[in-house]
Design an enzyme around this catalytic site. Structure first.
Site, PDB file in Angstrom:
ATOM      1  CB  CYS A 274      37.905 -16.508   9.913  1.00  0.00           C
ATOM      2  SG  CYS A 274      39.385 -17.231   9.173  1.00  0.00           S
TER       3      CYS A 274
HETATM    4  P1  NAD Z   1      36.066  -6.930   5.753  1.00  0.00           P
HETATM    5  O1  NAD Z   1      35.229  -7.785   4.859  1.00  0.00           O
HETATM    6  O2  NAD Z   1      35.479  -5.717   6.336  1.00  0.00           O
HETATM    7  O3  NAD Z   1      37.365  -6.447   4.948  1.00  0.00           O
HETATM    8  C1  NAD Z   1      38.205  -7.359   4.252  1.00  0.00           C
HETATM    9  C2  NAD Z   1      38.902  -6.628   3.121  1.00  0.00           C
HETATM   10  O4  NAD Z   1      37.965  -6.367   2.092  1.00  0.00           O
HETATM   11  C3  NAD Z   1      39.458  -5.278   3.512  1.00  0.00           C
HETATM   12  O5  NAD Z   1      40.674  -5.055   2.829  1.00  0.00           O
HETATM   13  C4  NAD Z   1      38.377  -4.299   3.054  1.00  0.00           C
HETATM   14  O6  NAD Z   1      38.918  -3.031   2.799  1.00  0.00           O
HETATM   15  C5  NAD Z   1      37.888  -4.979   1.807  1.00  0.00           C
HETATM   16  N1  NAD Z   1      36.489  -4.745   1.456  1.00  0.00           N
HETATM   17  C6  NAD Z   1      35.404  -5.060   2.203  1.00  0.00           C
HETATM   18  N2  NAD Z   1      34.282  -4.805   1.525  1.00  0.00           N
HETATM   19  C7  NAD Z   1      34.663  -4.311   0.308  1.00  0.00           C
HETATM   20  C8  NAD Z   1      33.959  -3.863  -0.853  1.00  0.00           C
HETATM   21  N3  NAD Z   1      32.636  -3.856  -0.929  1.00  0.00           N
HETATM   22  N4  NAD Z   1      34.695  -3.435  -1.933  1.00  0.00           N
HETATM   23  C9  NAD Z   1      36.037  -3.428  -1.883  1.00  0.00           C
HETATM   24  N5  NAD Z   1      36.765  -3.838  -0.808  1.00  0.00           N
HETATM   25  C10 NAD Z   1      36.080  -4.272   0.267  1.00  0.00           C
HETATM   26  O7  NAD Z   1      36.623  -7.897   6.869  1.00  0.00           O
HETATM   27  P2  NAD Z   1      37.590  -7.610   8.105  1.00  0.00           P
HETATM   28  O8  NAD Z   1      36.827  -7.011   9.215  1.00  0.00           O
HETATM   29  O9  NAD Z   1      38.828  -6.942   7.662  1.00  0.00           O
HETATM   30  O10 NAD Z   1      37.924  -9.124   8.452  1.00  0.00           O
HETATM   31  C11 NAD Z   1      37.042  -9.941   9.160  1.00  0.00           C
HETATM   32  C12 NAD Z   1      36.194 -10.817   8.265  1.00  0.00           C
HETATM   33  O11 NAD Z   1      37.008 -11.563   7.389  1.00  0.00           O
HETATM   34  C13 NAD Z   1      35.422 -11.844   9.091  1.00  0.00           C
HETATM   35  O12 NAD Z   1      34.167 -12.068   8.519  1.00  0.00           O
HETATM   36  C14 NAD Z   1      36.301 -13.079   9.005  1.00  0.00           C
HETATM   37  O13 NAD Z   1      35.628 -14.296   9.203  1.00  0.00           O
HETATM   38  C15 NAD Z   1      36.805 -12.963   7.580  1.00  0.00           C
HETATM   39  N6  NAD Z   1      38.081 -13.634   7.414  1.00  0.00           N
HETATM   40  C16 NAD Z   1      38.099 -14.792   6.708  1.00  0.00           C
HETATM   41  C17 NAD Z   1      39.296 -15.470   6.547  1.00  0.00           C
HETATM   42  C18 NAD Z   1      39.363 -16.751   5.799  1.00  0.00           C
HETATM   43  O14 NAD Z   1      40.466 -17.232   5.581  1.00  0.00           O
HETATM   44  N7  NAD Z   1      38.265 -17.343   5.383  1.00  0.00           N
HETATM   45  C19 NAD Z   1      40.473 -14.970   7.127  1.00  0.00           C
HETATM   46  C20 NAD Z   1      40.414 -13.762   7.837  1.00  0.00           C
HETATM   47  C21 NAD Z   1      39.202 -13.089   7.960  1.00  0.00           C
END
Ligand code: NAD
Length: 467
Positions: A274
């Protein structure tokens, strides 16, 4: 009396394991941290936490060391990197090895929990950093093992147990790691099930975790939807959300270094972090030289407008990245476009207007849009817009202290890297500790053990003042 041969015992155990794996079921009473349902997982973590309360700080330090040792070994770091790339289809093995090792070795432990004290005529008062209890942690596909290592160390250091809710597309490797962590912890004398998860991660299971009364804190590392969900839960929550880090390059920058750093940062793990550079705003007098230097460092410039449009339509839709392209190797994009690039190409660059998806969309792909701007002020103004108010990460290459200060004040990001690759901001080639949970929205910033702790005050009246 007949005896049972060791071979027979081995076979029976293998058959039972095969049967359990074959049905995709976890045993009802797990000791390896994997549970059939969320209720059982949280209850086991709660029980473990209550036992953990009786352990000393020296015990905690030993348990943390056990996690560090297991996750930083060459064999395990390499296994995790390869298995993650295989399961998620994203990222680069050599970069993931480094990320796992950094998480294991540079995440702060119990030393991150300083005590505050006041002493005087009325006695001695302390504030100590004390656990929440069971923490529910939601982890992303982009850094699945790194986040589990990082969160486990920080959360356990602060005296908590943790229930992980991994992304369903990273289930296998997360299970492998949680099993290993439990084995290492129990071998070091820790209670079983301090780190747990469920056999089949799903949104329903994550919701059950968020609602479970024994879960006292939630930590979401992921995109906007999960951050919003934990912040709406009614519980103490840390939200580590999306970014879209801009890079500003002005006329005072060391362009040779800036070009190398931008390519290194933007191609690291195929741009999955990220924190990785997602677009460049460069003043017009440096753009040509900057691109020339980037080409020497593994960038490939896409100039054909039709190909740029084709690539944009392929990788972005309605302002979002197309999932099947996230974290892919650069060769796959070039193959799809019918382009043969020089060997060693790590990043596609393209000069585009500011409104282009290569600038506006958090692609998490080795594709970097470059916008030509009139001057530093315009670059800073557009960088702030491109960051979309995430307050996550920004990078600037400049020798002008006033310009660096202006950018930092305007953009208000949690991480601001000056004259280096983005990953310097998470302790890879830069000073400072590591984290893979960067909490912009809720303000903890680069999280560590102290963020997973409650401030508790003890007042001893009329004694222990030795001044
Ligand atoms: P994602 O949001 O699709 O998933 C993240 C987690 O949340 C997963 O475990 C997913 O199963 C869960 N999830 C998502 N929506 C949900 C909902 N409505 N209800 C319940 N669970 C839900 O993200 P990803 O593709 O796995 O990761 C990439 C994203 O995460 C990018 O936007 C990136 O910038 C962000 N990210 C941020 C950080 C940080 O430290 N700020 C670190 C890594 C990734």
């Amino acid at each position: 009396m007949s005896t049972i041969s060791p071979d027979l015992v081995r076979k029976v155990i293998q058959d039972v394991i095969q049967e359990v794996i074959g049905k995709g079921q976890a045993p009802a009473v797990a000791t390896d941290g994997i549970f059939e349902d969320m209720d059982a997982a949280v209850n086991a973590a709660d029980k473990a936490w209550r036992q953990y309360m009786d352990c000393s700080m020296a015990d905690r330090a030993r348990f943390i060391q056990a996690i560090r040792d297991l996750a930083s070994s060459d064999e395990n770091a390499e296994y995790m990197a390869k298995a993650t790339v295989e399961e998620t289809g994203m990222g680069r093995v050599e970069d993931k090895i480094l990320k796992n090792k950094i998480a294991a070795l540079q995440t702060p432990g119990i030393e991150d929990l300083p005590t505050e004290a006041w002493s005087g005529d009325e006695g001695l008062t302390t504030i100590e950093l004390s656990p929440f209890g069971v923490i529910g942690a939601i982890t992303p596909t982009t850094n699945p093992t790194e986040t589990v290592i990082n969160n486990s160390i920080g959360m356990l250091a602060a005296g908590n147990a943790v229930v992980f809710s991994p992304h369903p597309r990273a289930t296998k490797i997360t299970h492998w790691l949680i099993r290993k962590i439990n084995a290492a912890l129990t071998a070091a004398g820790a209670p079983a099930n301090l780190v747990v998860t469920v056999a089949k991660p799903s949104i329903d299971n994550t919701n059950a975790m968020m609602e479970h009364p024994a879960v006292r804190m939630l930590v979401a590392t992921g995109g906007p939807s999960i951050v919003k969900a934990v912040l709406s839960s009614g519980k103490k929550a840390i939200g580590a959300g999306a970014g879209n880090p801009p890079v500003v390059v002005d006329q005072t920058a060391d362009l040779v270094r800036a070009a190398r750093d931008i390519v290194d940062g933007a191609s690291f793990d195929n741009n999955l972090p990220c924190t990785a550079e997602k677009e460049v705003l460069a003043v017009e007098c440096v753009v040509d030289l900057l691109k020339f230097e980037m080409l020497k460092n593994g960038a490939f410039e896409l100039k054909d407008q039709a190909k740029i449009a084709e690539l944009a339509a392929m990788v972005a839709k309605d302002g979002h990245a197309v999932t099947k392209w996230v974290g892919k190797d650069v060769a796959q994009f070039l193959d799809a476009l019918g382009i043969e690039a020089p060997k060693g190409t790590r990043l596609i660059i393209a000069e585009v207007p500011f409104e282009h998806p290569f600038v506006q969309t958090e692609l998490m792909m080795p594709i970097l849009g470059i916008v030509r701007v009139k001057n530093t002020d315009e670059a800073i103004e557009l960088a702030v817009k491109a960051e979309h108010g995430n307050r996550h990460t920004a990078i600037m290459h400049s020798a002008d202290v006033n310009a660096l200060t202006k950018m930092a004040k305007r953009i208000q990001t949690t991480i601001f890297v000056k004259n280096g690759p983005s990953y310097a901001g998470i302790g890879i080639g830069g000073e400072g500790f590591n984290t893979f949970t960067i909490a912009g929205p809720t303000g903890e910033g680069l999280t560590s053990a102290r963020c997973y702790a409650r401030r508790r005050r003890c007042a001893l009246v009329g004694g222990m003042n030795v001044r």
